[in-house]
Design an enzyme around this catalytic site. Structure first.
Site, PDB file in Angstrom:
ATOM      1  N   GLU A   1      53.186  46.126  41.653  1.00  0.00           N
ATOM      2  CA  GLU A   1      53.673  44.754  41.602  1.00  0.00           C
ATOM      3  C   GLU A   1      54.652  44.549  40.449  1.00  0.00           C
ATOM      4  O   GLU A   1      54.300  44.748  39.285  1.00  0.00           O
ATOM      5  CB  GLU A   1      52.469  43.815  41.438  1.00  0.00           C
ATOM      6  CG  GLU A   1      51.355  44.112  42.442  1.00  0.00           C
ATOM      7  CD  GLU A   1      50.048  43.428  42.099  1.00  0.00           C
ATOM      8  OE1 GLU A   1      50.086  42.297  41.562  1.00  0.00           O
ATOM      9  OE2 GLU A   1      48.983  44.015  42.361  1.00  0.00           O
TER      10      GLU A   1
ATOM     11  N   ARG B   1      51.543  31.144  46.951  1.00  0.00           N
ATOM     12  CA  ARG B   1      51.245  31.961  48.124  1.00  0.00           C
ATOM     13  C   ARG B   1      50.411  31.206  49.154  1.00  0.00           C
ATOM     14  O   ARG B   1      50.137  31.740  50.239  1.00  0.00           O
ATOM     15  CB  ARG B   1      50.533  33.262  47.718  1.00  0.00           C
ATOM     16  CG  ARG B   1      49.160  33.052  47.104  1.00  0.00           C
ATOM     17  CD  ARG B   1      48.475  34.381  46.782  1.00  0.00           C
ATOM     18  NE  ARG B   1      47.113  34.195  46.299  1.00  0.00           N
ATOM     19  CZ  ARG B   1      46.191  35.138  46.262  1.00  0.00           C
ATOM     20  NH1 ARG B   1      46.482  36.353  46.681  1.00  0.00           N
ATOM     21  NH2 ARG B   1      44.979  34.896  45.795  1.00  0.00           N
TER      22      ARG B   1
ATOM     23  N   ARG C   1      46.096  38.700  53.426  1.00  0.00           N
ATOM     24  CA  ARG C   1      45.729  39.968  52.761  1.00  0.00           C
ATOM     25  C   ARG C   1      46.719  41.055  53.179  1.00  0.00           C
ATOM     26  O   ARG C   1      46.770  41.452  54.351  1.00  0.00           O
ATOM     27  CB  ARG C   1      44.300  40.369  53.163  1.00  0.00           C
ATOM     28  CG  ARG C   1      43.841  41.708  52.600  1.00  0.00           C
ATOM     29  CD  ARG C   1      43.628  41.674  51.102  1.00  0.00           C
ATOM     30  NE  ARG C   1      42.623  40.682  50.746  1.00  0.00           N
ATOM     31  CZ  ARG C   1      42.506  40.181  49.508  1.00  0.00           C
ATOM     32  NH1 ARG C   1      43.299  40.601  48.521  1.00  0.00           N
ATOM     33  NH2 ARG C   1      41.585  39.268  49.248  1.00  0.00           N
TER      34      ARG C   1
ATOM     35  N   HIS D   1      53.539  40.756  44.629  1.00  0.00           N
ATOM     36  CA  HIS D   1      52.301  41.550  44.749  1.00  0.00           C
ATOM     37  C   HIS D   1      52.391  42.502  45.949  1.00  0.00           C
ATOM     38  O   HIS D   1      51.624  42.389  46.919  1.00  0.00           O
ATOM     39  CB  HIS D   1      51.148  40.547  44.899  1.00  0.00           C
ATOM     40  CG  HIS D   1      49.765  41.055  44.691  1.00  0.00           C
ATOM     41  ND1 HIS D   1      49.263  42.171  45.310  1.00  0.00           N
ATOM     42  CD2 HIS D   1      48.757  40.571  43.930  1.00  0.00           C
ATOM     43  CE1 HIS D   1      47.998  42.337  44.943  1.00  0.00           C
ATOM     44  NE2 HIS D   1      47.668  41.377  44.110  1.00  0.00           N
TER      45      HIS D   1
ATOM     46  N   ASP E   1      42.919  48.762  38.389  1.00  0.00           N
ATOM     47  CA  ASP E   1      43.444  47.380  38.312  1.00  0.00           C
ATOM     48  C   ASP E   1      43.995  47.235  36.893  1.00  0.00           C
ATOM     49  O   ASP E   1      43.243  46.990  35.945  1.00  0.00           O
ATOM     50  CB  ASP E   1      42.306  46.388  38.600  1.00  0.00           C
ATOM     51  CG  ASP E   1      42.842  44.990  38.898  1.00  0.00           C
ATOM     52  OD1 ASP E   1      44.051  44.756  38.691  1.00  0.00           O
ATOM     53  OD2 ASP E   1      42.043  44.138  39.338  1.00  0.00           O
TER      54      ASP E   1
HETATM   55  O1  TA6 Z   1      46.895  42.542  41.454  1.00  0.00           O
HETATM   56  C1  TA6 Z   1      45.600  42.934  41.274  1.00  0.00           C
HETATM   57  C2  TA6 Z   1      44.663  41.756  41.480  1.00  0.00           C
HETATM   58  O2  TA6 Z   1      44.886  40.770  40.519  1.00  0.00           O
HETATM   59  C3  TA6 Z   1      43.240  42.306  41.478  1.00  0.00           C
HETATM   60  O3  TA6 Z   1      42.505  41.924  40.353  1.00  0.00           O
HETATM   61  C4  TA6 Z   1      42.662  41.906  42.802  1.00  0.00           C
HETATM   62  O4  TA6 Z   1      41.652  41.029  42.783  1.00  0.00           O
HETATM   63  C5  TA6 Z   1      43.882  41.563  43.617  1.00  0.00           C
HETATM   64  O5  TA6 Z   1      44.900  41.172  42.756  1.00  0.00           O
HETATM   65  C6  TA6 Z   1      43.771  40.683  44.830  1.00  0.00           C
HETATM   66  O6  TA6 Z   1      43.563  39.350  44.488  1.00  0.00           O
HETATM   67  P1  TA6 Z   1      43.275  38.279  45.625  1.00  0.00           P
HETATM   68  O7  TA6 Z   1      43.151  36.963  44.912  1.00  0.00           O
HETATM   69  O8  TA6 Z   1      44.427  38.323  46.585  1.00  0.00           O
HETATM   70  O9  TA6 Z   1      41.985  38.717  46.302  1.00  0.00           O
END
Ligand code: TA6
Length: 290
Positions: free
Chosen positions: A264, A93, A67, A162, A206
């Site tokens: 991103e 990832r 994260r 991201h 988002d």
């Molecule tokens: O980039 C935005 C997103 O797609 C959101 O919808 C949010 O859920 C985030 O990425 C994080 O995703 P993850 O799968 O890492 O929890």
């Protein structure tokens, strides 16, 4: 490459069991990169505070995305449209990459990582591929994700670098450069919109923007501006989970939605990429801080 031939500014260590990372301590920059996901965890040009947000509750184990940092979303972004049970944001990832090259100069450090298809990736997605991630860790950060179809039939991907950008206070952060861009709001049921002016944060955001323009993130909290300049990209995702969604993320402290915004560089929504056999594409981002 073997870790005992790393250049002097790069040091290999383990942050958890079977979880190697590279630490960069160079006069121009400090950085950390996990082999898991070729995931940049830290980029701190000398004289700056960390530019990339990393959750203090991030988990370090194979199969779980870190994260924060800069996850590589590939070969799909977000939920898999045809099979929603597949991992969110693809599998790149969540797998161990190979370190292929490492070098240094007076400007900083360059690292190259690679990932290829295996029986395990075929179980999720049936295509032969090769990915290379070229990272330049200097006063500027440059990431280039080079993708190749090594199979005999075409495939289509969506992808994103991201980046979790560290900010002092999301409520005093403004994203410039998306004015006039069409977007898809994905915070709930998908809803199209048109960006008018700069983007301020007063709740969850988002959005997948149909824009590959350079974005500037001005952060009054830390008194700095981060620029994200993409290439090979016609789309940009902006995300902040705000209060309720942050609470639902176990690997994020409740209040840390205040401390980052994801901007991103992407190939998402209508900006998907189709690679014919042997075909290649490069998605790259350059980050600067001033
Ligand atoms: O980039 C935005 C997103 O797609 C959101 O919808 C949010 O859920 C985030 O990425 C994080 O995703 P993850 O799968 O890492 O929890």
């Amino acid at each position: 490459m073997a870790f005992d031939t790393l250049p002097p500014s790069v040091h290999a260590t383990h942050i958890a069991d079977s979880y190697p990372i590279l630490e960069v301590n160079h006069p121009a920059v400090r950085a950390r990169v996990a082999l898991h996901g070729a995931h940049l965890m830290e980029w701190t040009p000398t004289g700056q505070q960390p530019v990339i947000y990393l959750s203090p509750q991030a988990e370090y184990r194979e199969g779980k995305a870190i994260r924060g940092g800069i996850p590589i979303c590939w070969p799909w972004f977000g939920p898999n449209e045809s099979t929603p049970d597949l991992p969110s944001h693809g599998f790149a990832r969540n797998r161990m990459w190979e370190l292929e090259a490492a070098s240094e100069s007076e400007k900083g450090v360059a690292l190259t990582f690679a990932l290829q298809d295996t029986p395990a990736t075929h179980a999720l997605w049936p295509h032969p591929f090769r990915l290379e991630l070229h990272m330049k860790l200097e006063a500027e950060l440059h990431l280039a994700l080079h993708m190749q179809n090594t199979g005999s039939s075409p495939f289509t991907i969506t992808a994103a670098l991201h980046s979790y950008l560290a900010v002092g206070d999301i409520r005093r952060t403004v994203v410039h450069g998306l004015d006039g861009a069409e977007y898809m709001d994905t915070s709930g049921p998908r809803k199209p919109g048109l960006q008018q002016g700069d983007l301020h944060f007063t709740g969850e955001v988002d959005r997948d923007y149909m824009s590959g323009s350079t974005v500037r993130v001005s952060d009054a909290g830390l008194g700095r501006v981060i620029t994200v300049q993409g290439s090979g990209s016609g789309s940009t995702v902006v995300w902040n989970p705000w209060i309720e969604k942050a609470k639902a993320l176990k690997d994020l402290p409740d209040k840390d939605y205040l401390r980052f915004v994801c901007v991103e560089t992407a190939n998402v929504w209508r900006d998907f990429v189709t690679l014919t056999p042997g075909g290649t594409h490069e998605l790259s981002a350059t980050l600067r801080v001033e």
